[in-house]
Enzyme design. Structure first.
Site, PDB file in Angstrom:
ATOM      1  N   GLU A  52      -5.740  10.387   1.866  1.00 27.75           N
ATOM      2  CA  GLU A  52      -5.608   9.840   0.503  1.00 27.75           C
ATOM      3  C   GLU A  52      -6.905   9.951  -0.229  1.00 27.75           C
ATOM      4  O   GLU A  52      -7.538  10.235  -0.083  1.00 27.75           O
ATOM      5  CB  GLU A  52      -5.107   8.433   0.546  1.00 27.75           C
ATOM      6  CG  GLU A  52      -3.610   8.385   0.602  1.00 27.75           C
ATOM      7  CD  GLU A  52      -3.081   7.680   1.757  1.00 27.75           C
ATOM      8  OE1 GLU A  52      -3.470   6.549   2.010  1.00 27.75           O
ATOM      9  OE2 GLU A  52      -2.286   8.302   2.396  1.00 27.75           O
TER      10      GLU A  52
ATOM     11  N   CYS B 245       0.860  -1.181   0.000  1.00 28.90           N
ATOM     12  CA  CYS B 245       0.000   0.000   0.000  1.00 28.90           C
ATOM     13  C   CYS B 245       0.897   1.232   0.000  1.00 28.90           C
ATOM     14  O   CYS B 245       1.836   1.321   0.765  1.00 28.90           O
ATOM     15  CB  CYS B 245      -0.935   0.002   1.204  1.00 28.90           C
ATOM     16  SG  CYS B 245      -0.201  -0.601   2.733  1.00 28.90           S
TER      17      CYS B 245
END
Length: 270
Positions: free
Chosen positions: A143, A83
């Site tokens: 994000e 990630c």
């Protein structure tokens, strides 16, 4: 130690260097606004783009990684295969395609998986997830997941970190996202996260500065891990827990038919 007293000498030089990379700051609909360093995005809680990759072997087991102790955020935590963030560069700006290229790049950087083993066209895109996840107490991440207050994206002004020094992007307008002044509770990770799944054999050569350990795990073992993690003192990243509990098991049950689950229109807000 408070965030205002953060001692940078305790952190790994390579991880500090990576904080200068330029992420893609977005609005809540995932429209790119500008670049922002990881330092700025994390310290100010700016909404930025991310991706999460889940790799399964041919036996249907999921590859987990344990984040290296050198990591500035969530050191030693177990999480999904990989990630990270698309960067504000030509090849990674274009939504899904950019996130796909970023995923391939980081799989090699973190886990040593050669790009030819995870071809771009074989990375199955599933959807985007916009979520708020509690942080490990030092940093926030934004994000494409965002806290909403009064119809605006709002970030505690106390997240501003003058001790980190000036950032050229600090003077750029933030509309959107908009900063306001609610009472802060803790720093948070908020992201529009592009989710990818790949199934197949891969060669692992983990970068010790990024990854402490890896393991393949069955669905039953993952469920047991989630049930007993707190009792055993095992740390799990909050975004990994959110994705697993809300989406992963149905995808896992249909690894041979992932195209049926592709959703390139929706941003799921958790």
């Amino acid at each position: 130690m408070t965030t205002g007293e953060l001692d940078w000498s305790q952190y790994d030089p390579e991880q500090i260097r990576l904080m200068a990379e330029q992420c893609i700051v977005v609005d809540r609909d995932d429209n790119a606004l500008r670049g922002g360093s990881k330092k700025e995005c994390k310290s100010k809680g700016l909404l930025h783009r991310a991706f999460s990759v889940f790799i399964f072997n041919e036996a249907g087991e999921l590859l987990l990684q344990q984040r290296a102790d050198e990591k500035i955020t969530f050191p030693g935590y177990f999480t999904n295969t990989c990630c990270s963030h698309p960067l504000m560069v030509q090849d990674e700006l274009d939504g899904e395609a950019g996130a796909r290229r970023a995923a391939q790049r980081k799989l090699e950087h973190e886990l040593g998986i050669p790009a030819h083993e995870v071809p771009l066209e074989k990375l199955n895109y599933l959807t985007r997830i916009h979520y708020l996840a509690p942080s490990d107490g030092l940093w926030g991440e934004h994000e494409s997941k965002s806290p909403l207050l009064g119809g605006r994206l709002c970030f505690p002004l106390s997240l501003h970190r003058p001790d980190l020094g000036p950032d050229p992007a600090d003077e750029m307008p933030l509309d959107p996202p908009t900063r306001c002044n609610p009472t802060p509770t803790s720093l948070s990770k908020i992201t529009v996260d592009y989710i990818f799944i790949y199934q197949g054999p891969v060669t692992l050569n983990p970068n010790p500065n990024e990854v402490k350990s890896t393991r393949y795990i069955s669905m039953a073992e993952l469920k047991e891990l989630f049930e007993t993690a707190e009792q055993k003192g095992i740390l799990l990243t909050p975004w990994f827990r959110l994705i697993v509990e809300n989406f992963l098991y149905k995808w896992w049950d249909n690894l041979g038919n992932l195209a049926a689950f592709r959703d390139d229109k929706t941003i799921h807000r958790l």
